[in-house]
Scaffold this motif. Structure first.
Motif, PDB file in Angstrom:
ATOM      1  N   ARG A  75      -4.019   0.783  -2.555  1.00  0.00           N
ATOM      2  CA  ARG A  75      -3.331  -0.480  -2.845  1.00  0.00           C
ATOM      3  C   ARG A  75      -2.506  -0.355  -4.123  1.00  0.00           C
ATOM      4  NH1 ARG A  75      -4.463  -5.719  -1.055  1.00  0.00           N
ATOM      5  NH2 ARG A  75      -6.550  -5.128  -0.312  1.00  0.00           N
ATOM      6  N   SER A  78      -3.467  -1.364  -8.110  1.00  0.00           N
ATOM      7  CA  SER A  78      -4.922  -1.293  -8.278  1.00  0.00           C
ATOM      8  C   SER A  78      -5.328  -0.438  -9.465  1.00  0.00           C
ATOM      9  CB  SER A  78      -5.560  -0.710  -7.014  1.00  0.00           C
ATOM     10  OG  SER A  78      -5.134   0.641  -6.819  1.00  0.00           O
ATOM     11  N   ALA A  87      -9.317  -1.468  -2.830  1.00  0.00           N
ATOM     12  CA  ALA A  87      -8.128  -0.703  -3.215  1.00  0.00           C
ATOM     13  C   ALA A  87      -7.943   0.563  -2.389  1.00  0.00           C
ATOM     14  CB  ALA A  87      -8.217  -0.336  -4.697  1.00  0.00           C
ATOM     15  N   TRP A 134       0.841  -1.194   0.000  1.00  0.00           N
ATOM     16  CA  TRP A 134       0.000   0.000   0.000  1.00  0.00           C
ATOM     17  C   TRP A 134       0.883   1.253   0.000  1.00  0.00           C
ATOM     18  CZ3 TRP A 134      -5.490   0.043   0.412  1.00  0.00           C
ATOM     19  CH2 TRP A 134      -6.070  -1.227   0.535  1.00  0.00           C
TER      20      TRP A 134
END
Length: 412
Positions: A227, A230, A198, A78
C-alpha cells in the motif's frame, strides 16, 4: 475444431515433442555447469538472456520476474512486483515467513478461507501460538478482524464453494490470495475492499495454467503488493521475500529457469487466451450436468454455485449419497465409456490442462469427500463434445445400453 481422434492424437504427440525440445535446450546450458560454479560463470538462456551463476539457491531469476505486464491489475493506491519461487507451496511458505517477519508481536491471528488441503497442512506446521487460527465457521459478525487472511476465490473439497469476501473478517495486516484454480479471472476488488493492512500478495502454482499445458517446470508466481503511504518500500519487501527464498532454497534452478524462458510463459495475453478456452470447456460440461441431476450433487463447478463465481479448470463430480465404492464404480463406468466411444482422454492427474483427463480423488475423510475430477482442457475438438455428451447421459441416469455403474464395475 478437430474432426477426428487421429487429429487429437497427433496434437498430443506434437505437444510432447515440443516439450522434449524445450527441456533439451534448457538442459544443454544447465548440465555442464557446476552447482558451485567458478567466479564469472555465465549461462545463456534459450530466450537469449544471460544470467551470472553463483550458488544456485540464490540464482537471479529477474529475467522472468520482469517479463510481461502484471497478471492482475494493481488496485488503486498500491504498488506491485513479481517474485518467483519453486512451487506454489514454496511461494506460500515464503509469504508466511515474510508476513511473520513484519508482525509487531511475532504472531498473526489467521483465517484460512478456503479448502486446499495442502494449505491447511502447511499452516498446521506452525505453532498455534504463532499463527492462532480463527475457525472457518466464524463470520464477519463473530470476529471483528484478523491479522492474516489466506483466501481462495473458488475452493474444492469434493464440491465447489465460492468465497464471499464481504462475509469474511476484515484484514488488518496481510492478505494472501491463492488464484491457482481460476487463473487471471479473479476480481481482486471485493477482497481489497475488506483489507486494511499494508501488504498483500496474489500467488498461484504456475505449473497448472501458465505453461501451455507442457508442464516444463514447477514454479510459484507471486504478485507482491504494498500500500502506498504505508511507509513500506515495495522493492525492499520484494528483496526480503527473495532473501527468504534463498535461505529456504525455494528458488528456481538453472534447468527450471531455462525451461521457463519459453516465450509463452508469463505472456499475459497468452495466459488469458489459454485459460478462457479451457474454462469455457469445463463450464459447458457443468451446464450439461446441471444442478438438478438425480445422480450428481449440484455443486460440481463454480458456475452452478453462483452466477458471479470465478471459473475453474475442472469439474468435481460427487454422487448423491455415494460412498467410496460407488465412486469407484463411477470411475469404472467412465473408463469403459471413454474406451468404447474412442475418446482421446487420459486417466490421471490434470496438471497442465492441455487435453482431457479424469481421475478419482480419494482424500482423507477429514479433508473432504471422494469425487471424480473431469478436466476437459484446452485442446477442444471431438473429444470435448463426446465427454460432455457422456457426462450429460450419466447426469440423467443413462449408463448406456442398460448397463449401470455397478454392473460395469463388477464386470471388470
Amino acid at each position: 475444431m478437430l474432426e477426428d481422434d487421429a487429429d487429437e492424437q497427433q496434437l498430443e504427440a506434437a505437444a510432447l515433442e515440443l516439450r522434449r525440445h524445450c527441456l533439451a535446450r534448457a538442459h544443454r546450458q544447465a548440465d555442464p555447469k557446476l552447482k558451485s560454479p567458478c567466479a564469472g560463470t555465465v549461462a545463456r538462456l534459450p530466450c537469449g538472456s544471460r544470467v551470472s551463476l553463483g550458488y544456485e539457491r540464490d540464482l537471479d531469476v529477474s529475467a522472468l520476474e520482469q517479463r510481461g505486464g502484471e497478471d492482475y491489475p494493481t488496485p488503486p493506491g498500491w504498488r506491485s512486483l513479481r517474485v518467483l519461487c519453486r512451487s506454489g507451496q514454496a511461494a506460500l511458505a515464503c509469504l508466511l515467513h515474510l508476513a511473520l517477519s513484519t508482525a509487531r508481536d511475532g504472531t498473526l491471528r489467521t483465517r484460512h478461507a478456503g479448502r486446499y488441503f495442502e494449505t491447511k497442512a502447511l499452516l498446521d506446521l506452525w505453532p498455534r501460538s504463532v499463527l492462532p487460527r480463527v475457525p472457518a465457521e466464524a463470520s464477519a459478525f463473530d470476529v471483528q478482524d484478523v491479522d492474516l487472511l489466506i483466501g481462495e476465490p473458488a475452493a474444492c473439497s469434493g464440491g465447489f464453494e465460492v468465497a464471499r469476501p464481504e462475509a469474511l473478517p476484515r484484514v488488518r495486516h496481510v492478505l494472501l490470495l491463492d488464484t491457482t484454480m481460476s487463473g487471471p479471472a479473479v476480481d481482486l476488488a471485493p477482497w481489497f475492499a475488506h483489507h486494511d493492512g499494508a501488504i498483500a500478495a496474489v500467488f498461484r502454482s504456475g505449473l497448472k495454467l501458465d505453461q501451455a499445458g507442457l508442464e516444463l517446470a514447477n514454479v510459484g508466481i507471486v504478485q507482491l503488493m504494498v500500500r502506498e503511504g504505508s511507509g513500506l518500500d515495495p522493492e525492499a519487501l520484494a528483496e526480503k521475500l527473495r532473501h527468504i527464498r534463498g535461505l529456504t532454497a525455494t528458488g528456481l534452478t538453472l534447468d527450471e529457469l531455462g525451461a521457463l524462458s519459453a516465450p509463452w510463459f508469463l505472456d499475459r495475453d497468452y495466459f488469458r487466451r489459454y485459460t478462457e478456452r479451457l474454462f469455457a470447456h469445463n463450464a459447458a460440461l457443468a451446464q450439461a450436468i446441471g444442478r438438478d441431476s438425480p445422480v450428481f450433487e449440484p455443486d460440481c463447478h463454480p458456475c452452478l454455485v453462483s452466477e458471479t463465481a470465478p471459473p475453474a479448470a475442472f469439474c468435481a463430480l460427487r454422487l448423491r449419497d455415494g460412498d467410496l465404492a460407488a465412486h469407484r464404480r463411477l470411475l469404472a463406468c467412465v473408463e469403459h465409456e471413454v474406451g468404447r466411444r474412442g475418446i482421446v482422454a487420459t486417466k490421471g492427474g490434470s496438471f497442465g490442462f492441455r487435453g482431457i483427463r479424469y481421475e478419482l480423488v480419494e482424500p482423507n475423510p477429514e479433508d473432504g469427500a471422494p469425487f471424480l475430477r473431469a478436466a476437459l482442457g484446452f485442446r477442444g475438438g471431438a473429444g470435448v463434445a463426446a465427454m460432455i455428451e457422456l457426462f450429460g447421459e450419466l447426469a440423467r441416469g443413462n449408463f448406456t445400453a442398460g448397463r449401470d455403474v455397478h454392473s460395469l464395475a463388477s464386470a471388470r
